[in-house]
Design a protein around this motif. Structure first.
Motif, PDB file in Angstrom:
ATOM      1  N   ASN A  96       0.834  -1.198   0.000  1.00 22.52           N
ATOM      2  CA  ASN A  96       0.000   0.000   0.000  1.00 22.52           C
ATOM      3  C   ASN A  96       0.871   1.252   0.000  1.00 22.52           C
ATOM      4  O   ASN A  96       0.565   2.228  -0.684  1.00 22.52           O
ATOM      5  N   ARG A 124       2.045   1.710  -3.540  1.00 21.90           N
ATOM      6  CA  ARG A 124       0.977   2.262  -4.385  1.00 21.90           C
ATOM      7  C   ARG A 124       0.872   3.770  -4.185  1.00 21.90           C
ATOM      8  O   ARG A 124       0.833   4.539  -5.159  1.00 21.90           O
ATOM      9  N   ARG A 125       0.879   4.215  -2.942  1.00 21.98           N
ATOM     10  CA  ARG A 125       0.728   5.633  -2.629  1.00 21.98           C
ATOM     11  C   ARG A 125       1.963   6.438  -3.060  1.00 21.98           C
ATOM     12  O   ARG A 125       1.839   7.554  -3.569  1.00 21.98           O
ATOM     13  N   ASN A 177       1.880   6.805  -6.816  1.00 20.92           N
ATOM     14  CA  ASN A 177       0.920   7.836  -7.223  1.00 20.92           C
ATOM     15  C   ASN A 177       1.547   9.223  -7.161  1.00 20.92           C
ATOM     16  O   ASN A 177       1.296  10.064  -8.029  1.00 20.92           O
ATOM     17  N   GLU A 206      -3.017  16.931   0.330  1.00 20.89           N
ATOM     18  CA  GLU A 206      -4.468  17.033   0.464  1.00 20.89           C
ATOM     19  C   GLU A 206      -4.957  18.473   0.253  1.00 20.89           C
ATOM     20  O   GLU A 206      -5.828  18.728  -0.570  1.00 20.89           O
ATOM     21  N   LEU A 266      -5.115  15.865  -3.285  1.00 24.57           N
ATOM     22  CA  LEU A 266      -4.720  14.461  -3.421  1.00 24.57           C
ATOM     23  C   LEU A 266      -4.875  13.804  -2.055  1.00 24.57           C
ATOM     24  O   LEU A 266      -4.152  14.132  -1.118  1.00 24.57           O
ATOM     25  N   ASP A 273      -4.829  11.490   1.284  1.00 23.99           N
ATOM     26  CA  ASP A 273      -3.819  10.677   1.971  1.00 23.99           C
ATOM     27  C   ASP A 273      -4.032   9.183   1.757  1.00 23.99           C
ATOM     28  O   ASP A 273      -3.081   8.406   1.806  1.00 23.99           O
ATOM     29  N   ALA A 274      -5.254   8.786   1.510  1.00 25.21           N
ATOM     30  CA  ALA A 274      -5.527   7.364   1.282  1.00 25.21           C
ATOM     31  C   ALA A 274      -4.844   6.852   0.010  1.00 25.21           C
ATOM     32  O   ALA A 274      -4.567   5.660  -0.109  1.00 25.21           O
ATOM     33  N   ASP A 275      -4.556   7.759  -0.932  1.00 26.10           N
ATOM     34  CA  ASP A 275      -3.983   7.358  -2.217  1.00 26.10           C
ATOM     35  C   ASP A 275      -2.605   7.939  -2.515  1.00 26.10           C
ATOM     36  O   ASP A 275      -1.965   7.542  -3.498  1.00 26.10           O
ATOM     37  N   TYR A 276      -2.146   8.892  -1.698  1.00 26.66           N
ATOM     38  CA  TYR A 276      -0.866   9.569  -1.927  1.00 26.66           C
ATOM     39  C   TYR A 276      -0.148   9.720  -0.595  1.00 26.66           C
ATOM     40  O   TYR A 276      -0.791   9.944   0.431  1.00 26.66           O
TER      41      TYR A 276
END
Length: 162
Positions: free
Chosen positions: A72, A75-76, A79, A103, A108, A110-113
């Protein structure tokens, strides 16, 4: 000797201009991935390594002692690299220095970056960024140092840089 933040940022910008591949395909990803594994073992470090080309994951290896959460983080971090076209650590230091957040300033989540070191853009000569080369499992700067040192020594070994 401690470098100033400005010197660090300039150095990272230079890294991104130097660590460029002439060609890159699945066999290159395998060789580079194994090279990064060997470098981590040489340093007695446990990391998860991911190499992605044009959205296609070509290499993933989780060393003994890593955690599923590392994927994870990868992934972040990826991104962030794909959004800013610079290493995740370079982006983290630059934005922190400018008192910006992903954010609030870029919308963007925090769940994705994440502003964390370890992801580096995969640059291909005459094409620009085509993917990411990422390690996760160490503190920010150590992840960054491992991935950049590994890429540099691989490129030297392949005769891409002097």
């Amino acid at each position: 000797m401690n470098l100033s933040l400005t010197e660090k940022l300039k150095g990272m910008q230079q890294e991104e201009k130097q660590l460029i591949f002439h060609t890159f395909h699945s066999e290159t990803a395998l060789q580079l991935g194994l090279h990064l594994v060997a470098e981590a073992k040489r340093r007695s470090q446990a990391v998860t390594i991911d190499i992605t080309l044009k959205g296609h994951r070509l290499f993933l290896h989780a060393m003994e002692g890593t955690h599923p959460d590392n994927e994870n983080w990868i992934r972040r971090k990826n991104n962030v690299v794909n959004h800013f076209s610079s290493s995740s650590w370079h982006t983290a230091l630059r934005l922190r220095n400018e008192n910006q957040s992903l954010e609030q300033n870029y919308d963007l989540p925090d769940a994705d970056y994440v502003l964390a070191g370890g992801a580096f853009p995969l640059f291909l000569e005459n094409e620009g960024q085509v993917g990411t080369i990422t390690v996760s499992g160490l503190p920010d700067e150590e992840d960054h140092d491992l991935v950049t040192a590994g890429i540099r020594s691989f490129l030297l070994q392949q005769g891409y840089i002097n």
